[in-house]
Design an enzyme around this catalytic site. Sequence first.
Site, PDB file in Angstrom:
ATOM      1  N   LYS A  97      -5.732   2.952   1.657  1.00 59.69           N
ATOM      2  CA  LYS A  97      -6.427   4.202   2.030  1.00 59.69           C
ATOM      3  C   LYS A  97      -6.377   5.222   0.889  1.00 59.69           C
ATOM      4  CE  LYS A  97      -3.832   5.076   5.720  1.00 59.69           C
ATOM      5  NZ  LYS A  97      -2.853   3.954   5.722  1.00 59.69           N
ATOM      6  N   ARG A 140      -3.265   9.869  13.625  1.00 59.27           N
ATOM      7  CA  ARG A 140      -2.504   8.621  13.697  1.00 59.27           C
ATOM      8  C   ARG A 140      -2.099   8.283  15.127  1.00 59.27           C
ATOM      9  NH1 ARG A 140      -0.083   8.421   8.168  1.00 59.27           N
ATOM     10  NH2 ARG A 140       1.119   6.520   7.966  1.00 59.27           N
ATOM     11  N   ARG A 154       4.826  -2.528  -3.809  1.00 60.53           N
ATOM     12  CA  ARG A 154       4.264  -1.236  -4.228  1.00 60.53           C
ATOM     13  C   ARG A 154       5.327  -0.403  -4.955  1.00 60.53           C
ATOM     14  NH1 ARG A 154       1.087   2.619   0.014  1.00 60.53           N
ATOM     15  NH2 ARG A 154       3.093   2.817   1.078  1.00 60.53           N
ATOM     16  N   ARG A 195       8.981   3.648  -2.598  1.00 58.19           N
ATOM     17  CA  ARG A 195       9.099   4.630  -1.514  1.00 58.19           C
ATOM     18  C   ARG A 195      10.182   4.168  -0.550  1.00 58.19           C
ATOM     19  NH1 ARG A 195       3.127   6.102   0.791  1.00 58.19           N
ATOM     20  NH2 ARG A 195       4.325   5.933   2.714  1.00 58.19           N
ATOM     21  N   ARG A 210       7.104   0.104  10.632  1.00 58.85           N
ATOM     22  CA  ARG A 210       5.890   0.931  10.483  1.00 58.85           C
ATOM     23  C   ARG A 210       4.667   0.195  11.000  1.00 58.85           C
ATOM     24  NH1 ARG A 210       5.749   2.110   4.428  1.00 58.85           N
ATOM     25  NH2 ARG A 210       4.018   3.513   4.824  1.00 58.85           N
TER      26      ARG A 210
END
Length: 220
Positions: free
Chosen positions: A13, A88, A127, A160, A171
Site C-alpha cells: 500500500k 481499518r 522488509r 519494524r 497482524r
Amino acid sequence: MNLLILGAPGAGKGTAATAICQQLGIPHISTGDILRSAIKNQTELGRQAKALIDDGNFVPDELIIGVVRARLKEPDAQHGFMLDGFPRTLFQAQQFTQDLKQEGTSIDHALMLEMTDAAIVERLAGRRVNATTGKVYHLQNNPPKVDGICDDDGSSLIQRSDDEPKTILHRLSVYHQETEPVVEFYEKLGLLARFDGSSKPEIVVTKILALIEASSRQSV
Ligand code: AMP
C-alpha cells in the site's frame, strides 16, 4: 480525488500510494506513519499507541478517527487525498463515511491490493526500512546496494518491531477479522477496485492510474 488504499499489511500500500500521490499531486496520509512519528517524537498520541503497535494490535477507533479528522483539515488535503491504513475497522469506515457526507464529499475509489497470506509473510519478514524517511527495502526482492544501509542517505536500515515473525501472524489474523469487513463495505458501495499486490509495484501503479484516469474522463 479522494482515495483509499486497502490491503493486508505488506501488500504494498505504502509503495503504491507514494507513487500515485506524486503523480496526482495529493497528500499520502498513512495512519501508520503518523503513529510511528508520534512514537518517535514521544507525544501523548505516541505514548498511547506504542505498546499496541508493537504487539500488532489496533489503536482505539476513536483515537485514530480523531487523528484522521485533524489531518484532513490541513490545507494540503482540501483538494484530495490518499488514505493508507485507514479505515481499518467497519466502525471507522462507517464513521468516516458519515464525516465525509457532512462535509458534502465522499470517496471516489477504494483501491484493494490483494495477496495471499503466504506471500505477505514472506514479504514482511524480509522488509527493512529507513526509520527516518520510511523508504522500504526487501532483503531478497529489493536489497540496498550495501547490506543494511539506505542507498539514499546512508542511514542504517531497521526491521519494524511489528514485522517480527510472530507479530506478523497476529497482524494478519487481526486484518482478516477486522479489516475484511471494510473491503466488503466499499464493495457494496460500488467503490472497490481490486489489484494484484504481488505484481511489480510499477505495474500496480500503472493499473491504478489507468483506472483513475478512465473514471475521471467518464465524469467530465
Ligand atoms: P501500518 O503502517 O499501516 O501497518 O500501521 C502500523 C500499526 O499502526 C498498525 O498495526 C496499528 O497498530 C496502527 N494503526 C494504523 N492505522 C490504524 C487504524 N486505522 N486503526 C487502528 N490502528 C491503526
